[in-house]
Design an enzyme around this catalytic site. Structure first.
Site, PDB file in Angstrom:
ATOM      1  N   GLY A   1      87.817  87.905 178.447  1.00 44.31           N
ATOM      2  CA  GLY A   1      86.439  88.227 178.140  1.00 44.31           C
ATOM      3  C   GLY A   1      85.527  87.463 179.072  1.00 44.31           C
TER       4      GLY A   1
ATOM      5  CB  ALA B   1      79.687  85.704 178.050  1.00 48.27           C
TER       6      ALA B   1
ATOM      7  CG  LEU C   1      75.946  80.762 179.502  1.00 48.94           C
ATOM      8  CD1 LEU C   1      75.709  79.785 178.351  1.00 48.94           C
ATOM      9  CD2 LEU C   1      74.978  80.501 180.637  1.00 48.94           C
TER      10      LEU C   1
ATOM     11  CE  LYS D   1      82.759  79.581 176.511  1.00 53.61           C
ATOM     12  NZ  LYS D   1      82.056  79.513 175.214  1.00 53.61           N
TER      13      LYS D   1
ATOM     14  CG  ASP E   1      76.351  84.420 170.473  1.00 50.65           C
ATOM     15  OD1 ASP E   1      75.726  85.489 170.257  1.00 50.65           O
ATOM     16  OD2 ASP E   1      76.851  84.146 171.577  1.00 50.65           O
TER      17      ASP E   1
END
Length: 488
Positions: A98, A100, A102, A119, A274
């Site tokens: 995934g 995003a 940032l 991440k 979120d």
């Protein structure tokens, strides 16, 4: 080694979309969400994904070598140790799971056999964030000159406060551990474990947990997750004798989400802000096969003050039980002033007529949806004025509520009576706990009895609603079959 792409039009697109996502919060916060299954998350646009550099191994190497070992970048020792980074992983998937605005997440396997999610923060995000905020401030001031009635400077203030926290992955790890401990009594919730020994401010390693997005109904059906709850005997009565359909996964997931977020908001005042579908997964629990919710991305939380949390509890209690005098009182305590009807509508995403009739009495109709959409633009100046006066804590709560309603709309479980009753239970518990803090033993006992009685009333009300939903004849038949012995 993965080659890093040069920053170009894709990065400009990413920054513009990040800015747009903050700006869109002004409209999302209005509470007039367009429930038409056309919800768009700016982070899901293809331009964002395509425009990103695949910054994985290089970023990890740099962070481990400079942050963990304090080795200057580019030094001889850096080059010598660089090869050791590859010894961390048996495998590392180059394609992100995934992505995003940032960061992006990759699947990897450590040398000890643990499968992890890595991440990785995008390069130059830290340096670029201050420029983004400056650009946002200029744009907001420009809009203010064109439309003096609109007050959106709070957007800039919120970005200045929240963006640095989102960029600190160690803070995200601490949030994840805190919420996992806080909600450990929910056996349907999974928060991935953080591996601190391999994490830095820009790289976060955590337990890899697979699952489908919460709004992916096809995934739920394909995996045939067992969602029936309760005692087997009672379940058989309701399903076999009453010919009542089993609990469907979308409804169960919606109930679980409601319990989680009611507990966060009303009881603890520590709220994950979120909950878009990419951050809320559903999977089959390995040991029981039951439905389990996986909560991801813990970078953005809102910590509520005790005064705000208690006023918010009182307000929702008043909305649920249609006490309009107290609705006005607590809306005004939260800064709404004469715009208290607008605040009530924004929080509930219901029309003022529905708020007066009782939000738990009837579901949202298509006519009401049209009314809300038509009124949203007409009341934008008043919405802007209200957002400028409510406590700053309310802004992320608006955003969180709208994201949760978006999930409910996708699951087809919007504004169910059971969700309001679960909220009411949490409000009763939170208010009782606060009253018990500074009083005598006798008074605490009184409060405990009052709390138990209020919770019993809610349970009774829920039972009445369920019984009303059954066909009376089948219910009586089931009761007779249970009471009378079977013929020999």
């Amino acid at each position: 080694m993965i080659i890093l792409k040069k920053e170009g039009s894709g990065d400009m697109a990413r920054r513009a979309l990040k800015l747009a996502s903050w700006t869109s919060m002004a409209l999302a916060a209005s509470g007039f969400y367009l429930y038409s299954n056309k919800y768009l998350d700016p982070n899901d646009f293809g331009a964002v994904r395509v425009g990103r550099a695949v910054a994985t191994t290089a970023v990890i190497s740099y962070d481990y070598l400079t942050s963990l070992r304090s080795v200057p970048y580019g030094s001889e020792e850096y080059l010598q140790l660089r090869s050791e980074i590859h010894d961390l992983f048996v495998s590392f998937d180059d394609t992100p799971l995934g992505a995003a605005s940032l960061a992006q997440v990759h699947k990897a396997v450590l040398r000890d056999g643990r499968t992890v999610a890595v991440k990785v923060q995008h390069p130059k995000v830290q340096a670029q964030s201050s420029k983004d905020i400056l650009l946002m401030e200029v744009l907001v001031l420009f809009v203010k000159q064109l439309f003096p009635e609109f007050e959106f400077m709070w957007l800039v203030d919120e970005a200045k406060k929240n963006l640095p926290l989102e960029l600190d992955f160690l803070n995200e790890g601490r949030n994840a551990e805190k919420v996992a401990q806080m909600l450990k009594h929910f056996d349907f919730l999974k928060v991935p474990q953080i591996y601190w020994e391999l994490s830095t401010k820009r790289v976060l390693l955590m337990e890899f947990v697979d699952g489908g997005q919460v709004n992916d109904r096809d995934y739920m059906e394909r995996n045939k997750i067992d969602v029936n709850e309760g005692h087997v005997f009672l379940r058989r009565i309701f399903e076999d004798l009453l010919c009542s359909p089993p609990i469907h996964l979308p409804l169960l997931v919606s109930r679980h989400l409601g319990k989680m977020y009611s507990e966060m908001m009303f009881v603890h005042g520590f709220v994950h802000c979120d909950p878009h579908p990419g951050n809320v997964l559903v999977r089959k629990r390995p040991d029981t096969g039951k439905a389990e919710i996986v909560l991801l991305d813990h970078g953005l939380y809102q910590l509520l003050t005790e005064e705000f949390r208690l006023d918010y509890c009182h307000l929702w209690q008043s909305l649920i039980w249609t006490d309009m005098r107290r609705v006005k009182k607590y809306c005004q305590r939260l800064g709404a002033g004469d715009l208290y009807p607008l605040l009530a509508c924004m929080l509930t995403a219901r029309s003022w007529n529905s708020v007066n009739r009782g939000i738990s009495q009837a579901p949202v109709t298509a006519t009401e949806d049209v009314e809300i959409r038509n009124n949203a633009a007409a009341y934008l100046p008043q919405i802007s004025q209200l957002l400028a006066h409510v406590p700053r804590q309310m802004l992320l709560i608006f955003k969180t509520n709208d994201l949760l309603r978006g999930i409910e709309a996708a699951l087809g479980t919007r504004a169910s009576a059971s969700s309001f009753l679960n909220m009411s239970r949490c409000c009763v518990r939170a208010l009782a706990a606060h009253k018990k803090k500074t009083c005598s033993f006798f008074r605490r006992t009184q409060i405990s009895f009052s709390e138990a009685f209020s919770l019993w009333q809610i349970d009774l009300h829920e039972l009445i609603l369920r019984v009303k939903g059954l066909r009376l004849a089948r219910w009586l038949l089931a009761l007779l079959c249970w009471r009378l012995p079977a013929p020999h």
